[in-house]
Enzyme design. Structure first.
Site, PDB file in Angstrom:
ATOM      1  N   ASP A  53       0.878  -1.164   0.000  1.00 25.14           N
ATOM      2  CA  ASP A  53       0.000   0.000   0.000  1.00 25.14           C
ATOM      3  C   ASP A  53       0.917   1.216   0.000  1.00 25.14           C
ATOM      4  OD1 ASP A  53      -1.657   2.143   0.502  1.00 25.14           O
ATOM      5  OD2 ASP A  53      -2.541   1.314   2.333  1.00 25.14           O
ATOM      6  N   TYR A 151      -5.784  15.100 -10.089  1.00 31.04           N
ATOM      7  CA  TYR A 151      -4.821  14.277 -10.822  1.00 31.04           C
ATOM      8  C   TYR A 151      -3.687  15.123 -11.385  1.00 31.04           C
ATOM      9  CZ  TYR A 151      -2.962  10.847 -14.114  1.00 31.04           C
ATOM     10  OH  TYR A 151      -2.131   9.990 -14.803  1.00 31.04           O
ATOM     11  N   LYS A 155       0.356  15.053 -10.306  1.00 34.92           N
ATOM     12  CA  LYS A 155       1.411  14.714 -11.254  1.00 34.92           C
ATOM     13  C   LYS A 155       2.382  15.876 -11.468  1.00 34.92           C
ATOM     14  CE  LYS A 155       0.217  10.464 -12.094  1.00 34.92           C
ATOM     15  NZ  LYS A 155       1.100   9.335 -11.695  1.00 34.92           N
ATOM     16  N   THR A 188      -4.172   1.625 -21.189  1.00 37.46           N
ATOM     17  CA  THR A 188      -4.089   0.909 -19.925  1.00 37.46           C
ATOM     18  C   THR A 188      -5.494   0.614 -19.420  1.00 37.46           C
ATOM     19  OG1 THR A 188      -4.106   2.962 -18.665  1.00 37.46           O
ATOM     20  CG2 THR A 188      -1.950   2.113 -19.341  1.00 37.46           C
TER      21      THR A 188
END
Length: 252
Positions: A53, A151, A155, A188
């Protein structure tokens, strides 16, 4: 090809997507690649995978101890674990989505850099490779959904973390390098599942493809080449670098 035989590699997010493709390529190149993922069973002691984790410092420490006991060192860390959620536009992103996204994408990468670099230093050096995103350079995830507030923020922070880690580790003469890769949109499970659940998946897919001058989604195995280079001794003078693998997305 990249002379990776004998290297011990830890890949987070290694059970699927870009991480899994890189695990497979590392093994083809002769490295011992351990796929670390929260999806892995904590009872799996096969040597090829491990439960991790990435948001938990205790989980990181346990995984590192287990790998060091098995193999004696860690030569390469690929921080590939990441998440993205619907409803991530700045007006609607909830505090829960914000915290979960940054916890996995940023905190998980930080813990990996911090804890694994210490083990690498004791072992004589190594290479850390972080996965960011083109969204961390532009923030324009609206080509697919309403937005990518959490997000893109996570990043972008991974990019700066990578540079800071590279400078610090070099200044301390650790022989540990740190670089970051900015992928575009790849085929993906995370991307494909999103498109499958989108009310107009065909249109969303078309928007993604149109945003990439090469006119297609990347394939996970296409990221592996630059990862192998950064993991290898051929990149011994490379640290603090950003490597874009995006089909021309950022060149628009």
């Amino acid at each position: 090809m990249y002379e990776l035989g004998g290297k011990i590699v830890l890949v987070t997010g290694g059970a699927s997507g870009l991480g899994r493709a890189c695990v497979q390529r590392f093994r083809q190149e002769g490295a011992t690649a351990i796929a670390a993922d929260i999806a892995q069973s904590s009872a799996d002691r096969s040597g090829s995978s491990i439960h991790l984790d990435v948001t938990s410092e205790d989980s990181w420490r346990a995984a590192i101890v287990e790998i060091l006991e098995r193999f004696g060192r860690i030569d390469v860390l690929l921080n590939g674990a990441g998440v993205a959620f619907d409803g991530d536009d700045v007006l609607n992103c909830t505090a829960e989505i914000w915290r979960k996204t940054l916890s996995v994408n940023l905190d998980g990468t930080f813990l990996g850099c911090k804890l694994v670099s210490a083990a690498m230093r004791e072992g004589g050096g190594g290479s850390i490779i972080n996965i960011a995103s083109v969204n961390g350079a532009t923030g324009d995830g609206g080509i697919v959904a309403e937005g990518v507030a959490a997000y893109a923020s996570s990043k972008a922070a991974v990019r700066m973390l990578s540079k800071s880690a590279a400078l610090d580790l070099a200044a301390r003469k650790t022989n540990v390098r740190c670089n970051v890769i900015l992928p575009g949109y790849f085929a993906t499970p995370m991307v494909l599942d999103y498109l499958a659940s989108h009310p107009d998946g065909d249109a969303a897919r078309a928007r993604i493809i149109d945003a990439h001058p090469m006119g297609r989604l990347g394939q996970p195995e296409e990221l592996a080449g630059i990862v192998m280079y950064l993991a290898s001794d051929r990149s011994a003078a490379v640290t603090g670098g950003e490597f874009v693998v995006d089909g021309g997305y950022l060149a628009r």
